[in-house]
Write a protein that holds these residues in place. Structure first.
Motif, PDB file in Angstrom:
ATOM      1  N   PRO A  15       0.819  -1.211   0.000  1.00  0.00           N
ATOM      2  CA  PRO A  15       0.000   0.000   0.000  1.00  0.00           C
ATOM      3  C   PRO A  15       0.857   1.267   0.000  1.00  0.00           C
ATOM      4  O   PRO A  15       1.991   1.256   0.493  1.00  0.00           O
ATOM      5  CB  PRO A  15      -0.790  -0.113   1.301  1.00  0.00           C
ATOM      6  N   SER A  16       0.298   2.342  -0.551  1.00  0.00           N
ATOM      7  CA  SER A  16       0.962   3.646  -0.561  1.00  0.00           C
ATOM      8  C   SER A  16      -0.070   4.737  -0.329  1.00  0.00           C
ATOM      9  O   SER A  16      -1.117   4.766  -0.992  1.00  0.00           O
ATOM     10  CB  SER A  16       1.645   3.910  -1.907  1.00  0.00           C
ATOM     11  N   TYR A  17       0.222   5.619   0.592  1.00  0.00           N
ATOM     12  CA  TYR A  17      -0.651   6.761   0.852  1.00  0.00           C
ATOM     13  C   TYR A  17      -0.496   7.770  -0.287  1.00  0.00           C
ATOM     14  O   TYR A  17       0.610   8.006  -0.777  1.00  0.00           O
ATOM     15  CB  TYR A  17      -0.285   7.410   2.192  1.00  0.00           C
ATOM     16  N   VAL A  35      -0.879  -5.111  -6.045  1.00  0.00           N
ATOM     17  CA  VAL A  35      -1.041  -6.531  -5.714  1.00  0.00           C
ATOM     18  C   VAL A  35      -0.312  -7.368  -6.766  1.00  0.00           C
ATOM     19  O   VAL A  35      -0.467  -7.130  -7.965  1.00  0.00           O
ATOM     20  CB  VAL A  35      -2.532  -6.933  -5.689  1.00  0.00           C
ATOM     21  N   VAL A  36       0.471  -8.320  -6.299  1.00  0.00           N
ATOM     22  CA  VAL A  36       1.105  -9.296  -7.176  1.00  0.00           C
ATOM     23  C   VAL A  36       0.596 -10.671  -6.760  1.00  0.00           C
ATOM     24  O   VAL A  36       0.698 -11.044  -5.583  1.00  0.00           O
ATOM     25  CB  VAL A  36       2.645  -9.249  -7.087  1.00  0.00           C
ATOM     26  N   GLY A  68     -13.706 -10.740 -10.665  1.00  0.00           N
ATOM     27  CA  GLY A  68     -12.342 -10.381 -11.013  1.00  0.00           C
ATOM     28  C   GLY A  68     -11.767  -9.202 -10.260  1.00  0.00           C
ATOM     29  O   GLY A  68     -12.226  -8.839  -9.177  1.00  0.00           O
ATOM     30  N   VAL A  69     -10.754  -8.593 -10.878  1.00  0.00           N
ATOM     31  CA  VAL A  69     -10.089  -7.407 -10.337  1.00  0.00           C
ATOM     32  C   VAL A  69      -9.818  -6.450 -11.494  1.00  0.00           C
ATOM     33  O   VAL A  69      -9.478  -6.887 -12.592  1.00  0.00           O
ATOM     34  CB  VAL A  69      -8.769  -7.755  -9.608  1.00  0.00           C
ATOM     35  N   VAL A  70      -9.977  -5.180 -11.252  1.00  0.00           N
ATOM     36  CA  VAL A  70      -9.769  -4.121 -12.246  1.00  0.00           C
ATOM     37  C   VAL A  70     -10.321  -4.508 -13.624  1.00  0.00           C
ATOM     38  O   VAL A  70      -9.680  -4.312 -14.652  1.00  0.00           O
ATOM     39  CB  VAL A  70      -8.281  -3.661 -12.320  1.00  0.00           C
ATOM     40  N   GLY A  71     -11.533  -5.067 -13.613  1.00  0.00           N
ATOM     41  CA  GLY A  71     -12.201  -5.421 -14.860  1.00  0.00           C
ATOM     42  C   GLY A  71     -11.676  -6.658 -15.566  1.00  0.00           C
ATOM     43  O   GLY A  71     -12.017  -6.907 -16.721  1.00  0.00           O
ATOM     44  N   GLU A  83      -0.201  -8.789 -11.961  1.00  0.00           N
ATOM     45  CA  GLU A  83      -0.036  -7.631 -11.100  1.00  0.00           C
ATOM     46  C   GLU A  83      -1.059  -6.569 -11.472  1.00  0.00           C
ATOM     47  O   GLU A  83      -1.343  -6.356 -12.651  1.00  0.00           O
ATOM     48  CB  GLU A  83       1.377  -7.065 -11.275  1.00  0.00           C
ATOM     49  N   TYR A  84      -1.608  -5.908 -10.458  1.00  0.00           N
ATOM     50  CA  TYR A  84      -2.512  -4.793 -10.707  1.00  0.00           C
ATOM     51  C   TYR A  84      -2.418  -3.790  -9.565  1.00  0.00           C
ATOM     52  O   TYR A  84      -1.907  -4.086  -8.498  1.00  0.00           O
ATOM     53  CB  TYR A  84      -3.957  -5.271 -10.894  1.00  0.00           C
ATOM     54  N   THR A  85      -2.917  -2.592  -9.842  1.00  0.00           N
ATOM     55  CA  THR A  85      -2.958  -1.536  -8.835  1.00  0.00           C
ATOM     56  C   THR A  85      -4.381  -1.026  -8.731  1.00  0.00           C
ATOM     57  O   THR A  85      -5.069  -0.859  -9.744  1.00  0.00           O
ATOM     58  CB  THR A  85      -2.012  -0.376  -9.212  1.00  0.00           C
ATOM     59  N   SER A  86      -4.823  -0.801  -7.507  1.00  0.00           N
ATOM     60  CA  SER A  86      -6.151  -0.260  -7.261  1.00  0.00           C
ATOM     61  C   SER A  86      -6.043   0.756  -6.130  1.00  0.00           C
ATOM     62  O   SER A  86      -4.936   1.098  -5.706  1.00  0.00           O
ATOM     63  CB  SER A  86      -7.137  -1.386  -6.911  1.00  0.00           C
TER      64      SER A  86
END
Length: 130
Positions: A15-17, A35-36, A68-71, A83-86
């Motif tokens: 995570p990143s603020y 997430v990986v 799923g994740v991110v579509g 890998e994806y970022t949300s």
């Protein structure tokens, strides 16, 4: 980095603020998380659904579920990773997320894969030692 392993699937979260998207005066705190998902097993798996539990600093919980994740509903072959970022907004300067993915292997067997619990801590959050 936070990591969990289940069914030979390794899920790592970082995570990143995001101060540029946050506004503490308006009680808006935003994080991104990368997430990986690495498949260390011998069978391909497809990520079908996600379940998240998000708890803010006041103990208010909400759940997020969906396909799923991110579509995407990615197929992850043995030895490969996806890998994806949300992102996640909160009305408090800290919180925690945890959850799971429902995956199906190439034989049709359903697998519940743990997403590790990880903290969302902004620089404005008061630190308390227990």
């Amino acid at each position: 980095m936070f990591t969990a392993v289940s069914h030979e699937i390794v899920v790592s979260v970082e995570p990143s603020y995001l101060p540029e998207e946050s506004d503490p005066d308006e009680h808006r705190y935003v994080w991104s998380y990368r997430v990986v998902i690495a498949n260390h097993g011998r069978r391909a798996v497809q990520l079908m659904t996600r379940f998240w539990e998000i708890t803010d600093a006041n103990g208010i919980r909400r759940t997020v579920t969906g396909p799923g994740v991110v579509g995407q509903q990615p197929i992850i072959e043995p030895g490969e990773a996806f890998e994806y970022t949300s992102g996640c907004p909160l009305s408090t300067p800290s919180g925690i997320m945890s959850g799971s993915y429902r995956m199906v292997d190439d034989r049709g067997t359903a697998l519940d894969v743990v997403i590790p619990a990880f903290s969302l801590d902004s620089p404005v959050a008061a630190r308390t030692l227990n």
